[in-house]
Write an enzyme that holds these catalytic residues in place. Structure first.
Site, PDB file in Angstrom:
ATOM      1  N   ILE A  85       0.955  -1.110   0.107  1.00 63.64           N
ATOM      2  CA  ILE A  85      -0.020   0.031   0.114  1.00 63.64           C
ATOM      3  C   ILE A  85       0.894   1.278  -0.084  1.00 63.64           C
ATOM      4  O   ILE A  85       1.675   1.313   0.821  1.00 63.64           O
ATOM      5  CB  ILE A  85      -1.011  -0.046   1.276  1.00 63.64           C
ATOM      6  N   CYS A  86       0.491   2.200  -0.863  1.00 65.41           N
ATOM      7  CA  CYS A  86       1.395   3.488  -0.987  1.00 65.41           C
ATOM      8  C   CYS A  86       0.326   4.435  -0.192  1.00 65.41           C
ATOM      9  O   CYS A  86      -0.546   4.931  -0.812  1.00 65.41           O
ATOM     10  CB  CYS A  86       1.511   3.994  -2.298  1.00 65.41           C
ATOM     11  N   LEU A  87       0.740   4.809   0.934  1.00 61.05           N
ATOM     12  CA  LEU A  87       0.107   5.540   1.967  1.00 61.05           C
ATOM     13  C   LEU A  87       1.042   6.234   2.856  1.00 61.05           C
ATOM     14  O   LEU A  87       2.000   5.383   3.673  1.00 61.05           O
ATOM     15  CB  LEU A  87      -0.925   4.809   2.797  1.00 61.05           C
TER      16      LEU A  87
END
Length: 153
Positions: A85-87
Site C-alpha cells: 500500500i502506498c500511503l
C-alpha cells in the site's frame, strides 16, 4: 516489551470500539502479527467486498510503523499486485507521516479512506492510475469486477 503492552491495549480498544467496517485480531501462529478485514464502503466499487489484510508489527513499534498489506487482490492505483500500500502514514519521515501517536485503528481507517478516495498522483500501479484519471468508468467497472471475483464471500 513496549510493543506487547501497546498491542494489547490497541487490540482491546479495537475489540471494544472498532471503526465501522473494520475488524482486527492477533495471529494465533506468530507474535507481532495481526489479521484485519476491511469492508468495502458503500458507493465505492469495493462495496460489499471483504478485504483481508496482514499486519506485521515490528519490534520497535510504535517508533516504527507496522507493515500492512492486502491479502485479497484489489484493483486500486495505490495498492500493487503484492498487496503493498502506498500511503504516507505507513512510512517513516521524511518521506512518510508515521508518528508514534498513530495506532493500528487509525491506520486501518486511513486505508479504508484510501480505498474510497484513491490518490492517482502517488500511484504504485501506473496503468490503473492513468485509467482512474482518464477513463474513470472503465476503472470503476474493473474495480467492481475484481471485488466481485476476489472479495465476495
Amino acid at each position: 516489551m513496549q510493543r506487547a503492552s501497546r498491542l494489547m491495549r490497541e487490540l482491546a480498544l479495537l475489540a471494544a470500539e472498532p471503526p465501522p467496517g473494520v475488524t482486527c485480531w492477533p495471529s494465533e501462529q506468530r507474535q507481532g502479527e495481526l489479521h484485519a478485514q476491511i469492508l468495502g464502503s458503500a458507493d465505492t466499487p469495493y462495496e460489499k467486498g471483504i478485504f483481508n489484510l496482514e499486519i506485521v508489527v515490528p519490534e520497535r513499534y510504535p517508533f516504527e510503523p507496522p507493515k500492512i498489506r492486502f491479502l485479497t487482490p484489489i484493483y486500486h492505483p495505490n495498492i500493487d499486485s503484492a498487496g503493498r500500500i502506498c500511503l504516507d502514514v505507513l512510512k517513516l519521515p521524511p518521506q512518510g507521516a508515521w508518528r508514534p501517536s498513530l495506532n493500528i485503528s487509525t491506520l486501518l481507517t486511513s486505508i479504508q479512506l484510501l480505498m474510497a478516495e484513491p490518490n492517482p498522483d502517488d500511484p504504485l500501479m501506473a496503468d490503473i492510475s492513468s485509467e482512474y484519471k482518464y477513463n474513470k468508468q472503465l476503472f470503476l467497472i474493473n474495480a467492481r469486477e475484481w471485488t466481485k471475483k476476489y472479495a465476495s464471500q
